[in-house]
Motif scaffolding. Structure first.
Motif, PDB file in Angstrom:
ATOM      1  N   LYS A  44      87.879  51.035 -61.797  1.00 44.22           N
ATOM      2  CA  LYS A  44      86.709  51.354 -62.804  1.00 44.22           C
ATOM      3  C   LYS A  44      86.743  50.293 -63.824  1.00 44.22           C
ATOM      4  CE  LYS A  44      87.152  56.345 -62.749  1.00 44.22           C
ATOM      5  NZ  LYS A  44      87.789  57.706 -63.502  1.00 44.22           N
ATOM      6  N   ALA A  45      87.763  49.549 -64.287  1.00 45.76           N
ATOM      7  CA  ALA A  45      87.484  48.433 -65.005  1.00 45.76           C
ATOM      8  C   ALA A  45      86.903  47.437 -64.572  1.00 45.76           C
ATOM      9  CB  ALA A  45      88.913  48.062 -65.345  1.00 45.76           C
ATOM     10  N   HIS A  46      87.040  47.102 -63.136  1.00 42.51           N
ATOM     11  CA  HIS A  46      86.611  46.082 -62.611  1.00 42.51           C
ATOM     12  C   HIS A  46      85.014  46.209 -62.209  1.00 42.51           C
ATOM     13  CE1 HIS A  46      86.340  42.496 -59.758  1.00 42.51           C
ATOM     14  NE2 HIS A  46      85.881  43.290 -58.622  1.00 42.51           N
ATOM     15  N   ARG A  47      84.947  47.356 -61.777  1.00 42.91           N
ATOM     16  CA  ARG A  47      83.305  47.602 -61.580  1.00 42.91           C
ATOM     17  C   ARG A  47      82.473  47.455 -63.050  1.00 42.91           C
ATOM     18  NH1 ARG A  47      85.245  51.952 -58.216  1.00 42.91           N
ATOM     19  NH2 ARG A  47      84.745  53.064 -59.708  1.00 42.91           N
ATOM     20  N   ALA A  48      83.178  47.893 -64.075  1.00 43.68           N
ATOM     21  CA  ALA A  48      82.477  47.628 -65.219  1.00 43.68           C
ATOM     22  C   ALA A  48      82.502  46.343 -65.984  1.00 43.68           C
ATOM     23  CB  ALA A  48      83.281  48.568 -66.267  1.00 43.68           C
ATOM     24  N   GLY A  49      83.014  45.538 -64.961  1.00 43.98           N
ATOM     25  CA  GLY A  49      83.025  43.941 -65.282  1.00 43.98           C
ATOM     26  C   GLY A  49      84.000  43.315 -66.274  1.00 43.98           C
ATOM     27  N   ILE A  50      85.227  44.516 -66.423  1.00 43.85           N
ATOM     28  CA  ILE A  50      86.050  44.040 -67.481  1.00 43.85           C
ATOM     29  C   ILE A  50      87.536  43.527 -66.564  1.00 43.85           C
ATOM     30  CG2 ILE A  50      87.855  45.102 -69.025  1.00 43.85           C
ATOM     31  CD1 ILE A  50      85.737  47.396 -69.585  1.00 43.85           C
ATOM     32  N   PRO A  51      87.856  42.157 -66.863  1.00 45.33           N
ATOM     33  CA  PRO A  51      89.004  41.474 -66.282  1.00 45.33           C
ATOM     34  C   PRO A  51      90.174  42.375 -66.265  1.00 45.33           C
ATOM     35  CG  PRO A  51      88.009  40.298 -67.972  1.00 45.33           C
ATOM     36  CD  PRO A  51      87.299  41.399 -67.875  1.00 45.33           C
ATOM     37  N   LEU A  52      91.138  42.286 -65.584  1.00 47.87           N
ATOM     38  CA  LEU A  52      92.518  42.927 -65.644  1.00 47.87           C
ATOM     39  C   LEU A  52      93.558  41.676 -65.229  1.00 47.87           C
ATOM     40  CD1 LEU A  52      92.392  46.218 -63.444  1.00 47.87           C
ATOM     41  CD2 LEU A  52      93.109  45.963 -65.691  1.00 47.87           C
ATOM     42  N   LEU A  85     100.521  45.937 -58.998  1.00 48.27           N
ATOM     43  CA  LEU A  85      99.718  46.804 -58.913  1.00 48.27           C
ATOM     44  C   LEU A  85      99.100  46.607 -57.359  1.00 48.27           C
ATOM     45  CD1 LEU A  85      98.142  49.326 -60.027  1.00 48.27           C
ATOM     46  CD2 LEU A  85      96.196  47.861 -60.627  1.00 48.27           C
ATOM     47  N   ASN A  86      98.930  47.834 -56.684  1.00 49.41           N
ATOM     48  CA  ASN A  86      98.376  47.740 -55.198  1.00 49.41           C
ATOM     49  C   ASN A  86      97.042  47.547 -55.303  1.00 49.41           C
ATOM     50  OD1 ASN A  86     101.098  47.598 -53.914  1.00 49.41           O
ATOM     51  ND2 ASN A  86     100.906  50.054 -54.121  1.00 49.41           N
ATOM     52  N   TYR A  87      96.545  46.464 -55.818  1.00 45.25           N
ATOM     53  CA  TYR A  87      95.001  46.272 -56.028  1.00 45.25           C
ATOM     54  C   TYR A  87      94.659  44.807 -56.276  1.00 45.25           C
ATOM     55  CZ  TYR A  87      90.176  46.789 -58.122  1.00 45.25           C
ATOM     56  OH  TYR A  87      88.847  46.781 -58.355  1.00 45.25           O
ATOM     57  N   PRO A  88      93.684  44.225 -55.426  1.00 41.64           N
ATOM     58  CA  PRO A  88      93.467  42.749 -55.614  1.00 41.64           C
ATOM     59  C   PRO A  88      92.614  42.217 -56.580  1.00 41.64           C
ATOM     60  CG  PRO A  88      92.360  43.548 -53.696  1.00 41.64           C
ATOM     61  CD  PRO A  88      92.961  44.635 -54.214  1.00 41.64           C
ATOM     62  N   GLU A  89      91.842  43.100 -57.143  1.00 40.67           N
ATOM     63  CA  GLU A  89      90.740  42.197 -57.912  1.00 40.67           C
ATOM     64  C   GLU A  89      91.263  42.374 -59.358  1.00 40.67           C
ATOM     65  OE1 GLU A  89      88.395  42.342 -54.824  1.00 40.67           O
ATOM     66  OE2 GLU A  89      88.147  41.383 -56.887  1.00 40.67           O
ATOM     67  N   THR A  90      92.583  41.519 -59.545  1.00 42.52           N
ATOM     68  CA  THR A  90      92.801  41.344 -60.823  1.00 42.52           C
ATOM     69  C   THR A  90      92.806  40.031 -61.266  1.00 42.52           C
ATOM     70  OG1 THR A  90      95.309  41.209 -60.105  1.00 42.52           O
ATOM     71  CG2 THR A  90      94.353  43.229 -60.849  1.00 42.52           C
ATOM     72  N   VAL A  91      93.121  39.229 -62.416  1.00 45.00           N
ATOM     73  CA  VAL A  91      93.082  37.975 -62.817  1.00 45.00           C
ATOM     74  C   VAL A  91      94.291  37.184 -62.390  1.00 45.00           C
ATOM     75  CG1 VAL A  91      93.024  36.356 -64.735  1.00 45.00           C
ATOM     76  CG2 VAL A  91      91.729  38.362 -64.710  1.00 45.00           C
ATOM     77  N   THR A  92      95.614  37.924 -62.606  1.00 47.00           N
ATOM     78  CA  THR A  92      96.844  37.414 -62.377  1.00 47.00           C
ATOM     79  C   THR A  92      97.933  38.235 -62.542  1.00 47.00           C
ATOM     80  OG1 THR A  92      98.313  35.457 -62.554  1.00 47.00           O
ATOM     81  CG2 THR A  92      97.318  36.383 -64.477  1.00 47.00           C
ATOM     82  N   PHE A  93      99.233  37.985 -62.126  1.00 50.95           N
ATOM     83  CA  PHE A  93     100.422  38.754 -62.493  1.00 50.95           C
ATOM     84  C   PHE A  93     101.261  37.848 -63.406  1.00 50.95           C
ATOM     85  CE2 PHE A  93     103.556  41.772 -62.210  1.00 50.95           C
ATOM     86  CZ  PHE A  93     104.850  41.245 -61.949  1.00 50.95           C
TER      87      PHE A  93
END
Ligand code: BDR
Length: 357
Positions: free
Chosen positions: A143-151, A158-166
């Motif tokens: 939901k954050a990614h779709r709203a254009g909010i970086p994570l 987290l088992n999710y690829p659309e994040t900035v970094t770990f």
């Protein structure tokens, strides 16, 4: 809604079809190339989590930093780090607000999920998240990614690829450090138990696997139990630790636990069973009681992380991302094996100076 350029293009095409057939081809090709050029120069990539538009200079940047819980002292060090970053950034003339938040009850996944959703609806500029569960927090992250909010993900993957970094510990390595130290303390022979932390906590699962992988290199050591969990808190860790020690009475030579609360709870269980200082015990994380037990040799070793850096770097890399600067895909904040013998070393003292006890 058709814009002016599209309307102009439509009229041009209608006019072209009034030309003789052979001429149409050349004119249509030119119109098509013109249309594509018009379309390209007019459009700007919409801002997205991957390509944020840097906040205008002077505009307030609002970040949400969402931890796993509040009970463990560990999280107080994370907050100290993010406050240091916030102070530095504002002292340099920027306008940054970091909201620190976490479920009041350790392990409360629904609460953490609704927190992420709440900050998405507030449309903060970025979310820094320590996921309680590597699967349950995927939907709110989407939901954050779709709203254009970086994570930015911190502490636990987290088992999710659309994040900035770990940003966090190499937890498998941390578990290996613990395993090799316990093997050394046992002179490579004996029976050990590992009490896991909580299903879904990727940081601890990685440590547990690292520990087991290290044990495989020491065939003289037998794992009596490795599939029991401490639970979310030191209280549940005490209860489950007492049950484990009772099950394997008289057989245990060594113990490993993978985080602050499981280590603290198991220490209390060893104390009530009269085993503290009698079995070799390697844990993870500091905290007042864990460090006090280490200083007097009732805990033989602790693998310490750098939660202060996780707080500090979580904020800094998010700001770099918002500025369009490149950010590494993974930032290892380090793991240090601490014993009574190296407590006073400069490296450990520097680490403890930044760790709230
Ligand atoms: C502990 O839980 C883990 O996720 C952190 O890395 C830390 O070890 C804090 O309770």
């Amino acid at each position: 809604m058709l814009d002016a350029k599209a309307l102009l293009l439509f009229l041009m095409i209608v006019r072209i079809f009034s030309f003789p057939r052979f001429a149409r081809f050349f004119v249509l090709s030119g119109a098509l190339i013109g249309a594509l050029a018009l379309a390209a120069c007019g459009q700007k990539a919409a801002p997205s989590a991957d390509h944020p538009t840097a906040p205008a200079p002077g505009k307030k940047i609002h970040l949400a930093y969402i931890a796993k819980g509040m009970q463990d002292v560990y999280w107080k060090s994370v907050e100290a780090g993010l406050r240091e970053a916030e102070k530095e950034v504002n002292a340099s003339g920027q306008n940054l607000e970091v909201t620190w938040d976490a479920p009041t009850t350790d392990g409360d996944r629904p609460a953490q999920i609704s927190m992420v959703e709440n900050y998405v609806s507030q449309h903060v500029d970025g979310i820094i998240l320590c996921p309680l569960d590597d699967n349950a927090l995927v939907a709110p992250a989407e939901k954050a990614h779709r709203a254009g909010i970086p994570l930015v993900i911190v502490d636990s993957t987290l088992n999710y690829p659309e994040t900035v970094t770990f940003v966090g510990t190499d937890n498998h390595h941390g578990g290996e450090l613990a395993g090799e130290e316990l093997a050394r303390l046992l002179n490579d022979k004996g029976n050990v138990i590992m009490m896991r932390y909580n299903p879904g906590s990727a940081s601890c699962a990685d440590r547990e696997q690292g520990f087991l992988d290290a044990m495989k290199k020491h065939p003289g050591i037998k794992i009596l139990s490795s599939d029991n969990y401490a639970g979310n808190s030191r209280e549940t860790a005490l209860d489950n630790g007492q049950r484990l020690l009772a099950t394997y009475t008289g057989q245990i030579d060594g113990v490993f636990t993978p985080n602050e609360s499981s280590t603290n709870g198991m220490f209390l269980a060893l104390q009530t069973a009269g085993l503290a200082g009698k079995v070799k015990f390697v844990g993870f994380d500091g905290g007042t009681q864990n460090m006090a037990a280490l200083q007097v040799g009732l805990i033989n070793a602790l693998v310490l992380q750098n939660p202060f850096q996780m707080g500090y770097l979580g904020v800094k890399v998010m700001l770099d991302h918002l500025d369009g600067k490149p950010v590494p895909a993974n930032i290892d904040t380090g793991a240090t094996l601490v014993t009574k013998d190296n407590l006073d070393s400069p490296a450990v003292k520097a680490l403890l100076d930044h760790t709230v006890q």
